[in-house]
Design an enzyme around this catalytic site. Structure first.
Site, short mmCIF file in Angstrom:
data_model
loop_
_atom_site.label_atom_id
_atom_site.label_comp_id
_atom_site.label_asym_id
_atom_site.label_seq_id
_atom_site.Cartn_x
_atom_site.Cartn_y
_atom_site.Cartn_z
N LYS A 10 23.19 23.57 -25.43
CA LYS A 10 22.87 22.66 -24.34
C LYS A 10 23.08 21.19 -24.72
CE LYS A 10 19.73 25.73 -21.86
NZ LYS A 10 20.10 26.93 -22.60
N ASN B 258 9.38 28.23 -15.18
CA ASN B 258 10.82 28.03 -15.39
C ASN B 258 11.62 29.32 -15.29
OD1 ASN B 258 10.40 25.20 -16.04
ND2 ASN B 258 9.57 25.94 -17.97
N ASN C 256 25.95 28.29 -18.04
CA ASN C 256 25.71 29.60 -18.60
C ASN C 256 27.04 30.35 -18.66
OD1 ASN C 256 22.80 29.57 -18.95
ND2 ASN C 256 22.71 29.47 -16.73
N PHE D 240 0.11 36.24 -13.20
CA PHE D 240 1.44 36.79 -13.47
C PHE D 240 1.63 37.23 -14.92
CE2 PHE D 240 1.76 33.95 -9.86
CZ PHE D 240 2.44 34.71 -8.94
N GLU E 125 23.01 22.65 -17.30
CA GLU E 125 23.61 23.47 -18.34
C GLU E 125 24.68 24.35 -17.71
OE1 GLU E 125 20.57 25.98 -19.92
OE2 GLU E 125 20.03 26.81 -17.97
N GLU F 99 14.49 16.26 -22.32
CA GLU F 99 15.13 15.47 -21.27
C GLU F 99 14.10 15.13 -20.20
OE1 GLU F 99 18.25 17.97 -19.88
OE2 GLU F 99 16.95 19.19 -18.62
#
Length: 660
Positions: free
Chosen positions: A116, A235, A290, A348, A288, A200
């Site tokens: 990345k 995320n 992938n 979760f 990014e 970031e």
């Protein structure tokens, strides 16, 4: 074209690749750990090779074991799926040295985009807008705190080799940066074998929108529209759709052209995804790239009609793309709901166990698709990602796709483990989601205290009560046919009942012809498709077609519908009077105990017996399904007893420690 390919992966993505390969007339080889010897992908493949113990670090990401399986089976190419070795340049290089095709991009593109930090520098050089941040390597937590302060909070702490939400944390303070840095390093090391971290700026109120690109080895590269992936938790994407309800054609084209420019800058070929963060003014920033197939690729396939796995195989075989950019048409709308083995009522947290019932909705060409890697009776393991299926629906527009998804979720039956189906249903009915007004903060903003189920509106409750009364009538009719069970009175005669739902009593009358009366209001229940013992009921209730999941109880039914989990009691008037006199059974008091919320492994203990703890203080860390979970004190107290030690495996609700 290849005669035989090996899939270096497991679960639903391995099954997905096998389906396309089979349609192309290509034989397939599955690999499996000891935990996966009975997995669905093993059953589906033409051949299967064991590759080691359950932990991925000892099986699925051991390059030599995959290469050995290739040699033993004579496979000519390897599809890596996603995760595991899919973005490992060393794996692609080892295959190349062995004379085996890698069904993915060239090594140079993986190295450039898989890191990345490097990818952001290349993106900036290619003219792609990027998020401000620190792209150098960060040595320790103190340095991370210093850098975060320079960038300005909030910041995103990310693993350089990361993906799938692993190794990512949002930090708003120095303490969160310090803690998040170490957790991200640990997760990155265990998931990717690479613990490099960068930081970031975190863009507030963002949307996560990605562009699917497809290139070949002949210099051709196109984009296939976008996917909206903003519904995320920790995320980790939960719901995706294509196209995005936010983009206009001008922004779509600009993002697509930048994505293609970046891909061409690294001579990219195969399927890949360029991810962007988009603010509320449609400014977009590169996140990014992938260099693999994305989990959410089915929604792109549904709106374009292009099989991305087939395209990857053809490109790897040296064929040029048969498509030009002008050939790409976006038709209709598609949604994907990720079914996770996670308990939404316990924040979760992961769940494991046997799938005692696993019955997805019937698949229909294009309209309903379910990509899965499990089957009824199979095991959900603690060693791998908790996602067990991807339910996809298509419609002519977003509203049509949404309604298809609501019905598909209503009819998806899963038992034996905790799962997030109720939460997915709740999101589909949420007014904000239905309007398309979403950001990556949607779940945190709309469910700040977690998910505790759905309260159905009054009209829906009346429909469920009417349906339960009619199902009771069916049960009564069946019982009346069994000698000695009931009197010989007509089971379809008019009768009075009391339906208790959500703590409210609903006196009703059945007329024996399908109508259920609530005082002066009558609801017709017609086309009832249910019999005692069936776990799914369909009917037209008050003119509305509904499908509910049903479990019979001695005093009524457990009914699940649109995210609500209801105990519906059906009594005669006299039974209702007597039931009201029964004492309520109270649950045991566990307020002075820390219970393990999910099956997992104790990684660290942060306190000892005799320690005084404060509200919010970290007590221990539990690892489950490759994610670290920090358990914190709910209130001030003193640790009186610790029942566990680091390295110990725990089951759900096992006592970790007690407090005075």
């Amino acid at each position: 074209m290849f005669d035989k390919i090996l899939i270096a992966n497991r679960g639903e993505i391995a099954c997905r690749v096998i389906k396309t390969a089979r349609a192309m007339g290509i034989r397939t080889v599955a690999v499996h750990s000891d935990a996966d010897r009975d997995a669905l992908h093993v059953k589906m493949a033409d051949e299967a090779v064991p590759i080691g113990p359950p932990p991925a670090s000892e099986s699925y990401i051991v390059i030599d074991r995959i290469l050995d399986a290739v040699r033993r089976t004579g496979a000519q190419a390897v599809h890596p799926g996603y995760g595991f070795l899919s973005e490992r340049a060393g794996f692609a290089r080892a295959l190349e040295a062995a004379g085996v095709a890698f069904i993915g991009p060239p090594v140079g593109a993986i190295e450039a985009m898989g890191d990345k930090i490097t990818s952001k520098k290349l993106a900036a050089k290619a003219g792609v807008s990027t998020v401000p941040g620190y792209m150098g390597l960060i040595g320790d937590a103190d340095e991370a705190v210093k850098i975060a302060g320079q960038i300005g909070y909030p910041v995103m702490i990310k693993a350089s080799a990361g993906g799938g939400g692993k190794g990512m944390r949002i930090a708003w303070t120095d303490d969160e940066t310090r803690e998040g840095f170490q957790s991200s390093k640990n997760e990155a090391k265990s998931s990717f074998g690479d613990d490099r971290i960068f930081i970031e700026k975190f863009v507030t109120s963002p949307r996560h929108i990605e562009i699917q690109v497809l290139g070949d080895a002949h210099g051709n590269c196109i984009y296939l529209g976008e996917r909206e992936c903003s519904i995320q938790r920790r995320n980790q994407k939960v719901i995706e759709e294509a196209p995005s309800p936010f983009l206009d054609e001008r922004t779509r084209r600009a993002m697509g052209e930048q994505a293609v420019a970046l891909a061409q800058a690294v001579d990219y070929c195969s399927a890949g995804t360029v991810e962007f963060i988009v603010d509320d003014k449609k400014n977009f920033y590169f996140l990014e790239m992938n260099t693999r197939l994305q989990v959410e690729h089915p929604v792109t396939e549904l709106i374009t009609g292009i099989d991305l796995v087939e395209q990857m195989i053809r490109v790897a075989a040296g064929e040029p793309l048969a498509l030009k950019q002008s050939d790409v048409r976006l038709d209709g709308w598609a949604l994907e709901s990720r079914l996770y083995a996670e308990d939404p009522y316990r924040n979760f947290l992961p769940s494991i166990g046997r799938l005692t019932r696993y019955r997805p909705p019937a698949e229909e060409p294009r309209r309903v698709r379910n990509d899965t890697g499990v089957y009824e009776g199979g095991e959900i393991s603690m060693f791998y990602d908790p996602m067990i299926a991807k339910l996809c629906t298509w419609g002519q527009d977003r509203d049509a796709a949404l309604e298809e998804m609501r019905v598909a979720l209503d009819t998806f039956e899963v038992e034996g483990i905790a799962h997030n189906l109720p939460f997915l249903s709740a999101v589909m009915d949420h007014p904000r989601f239905a309007s398309g007004d979403i950001t990556t903060g949607f779940i945190a903003e709309e469910y700040p205290d977690g998910f505790d189920g759905v309260t159905l509106p009054g009209a829906a409750q009346h429909r469920i009560a009417a349906l339960a009364a009619r199902m009771w009538e069916v049960v009564s009719a069946r019982a009346g046919q069994i000698s000695g069970q009931l009197s010989t009175a007509d089971p379809h005669a008019e009768r009075a009942l009391v339906v208790i739902l959500a703590g409210e009593q609903h006196p009703v009358r059945l007329n024996g012809q399908g109508a259920v009366s609530f005082g002066d209001v009558s609801i017709d229940v017609t086309a009832l498709d249910w019999h005692p013992g069936a776990t799914l009921a369909r009917a037209e209730v008050g003119g509305v077609a509904i499908a509910v999941k049903v479990d019979r109880r001695t005093d009524g039914f457990r009914i699940r519908y649109r995210g609500a989990d209801l105990v519906v009691k059906v009594y005669t008037p006299r039974q209702a009077e007597l039931a009201a006199l029964m004492p309520e059974k109270l649950p045991p008091d566990t307020s002075k105990m820390l219970l393990c919320p999910m099956p997992g492994l104790i990684v660290t203990l942060a306190v000892a017996e005799g320690d005084e703890v404060q509200e919010g203080q970290a007590l221990c860390t539990v690892e489950a399904m490759k994610m670290e979970n920090v358990l914190r004190a709910e209130r001030k107290g003193v640790v009186s007893k610790v029942h566990v030690a680091p390295g110990q495996s725990l089951s759900v609700d096992e006592v970790i420690m007690e407090f005075d």
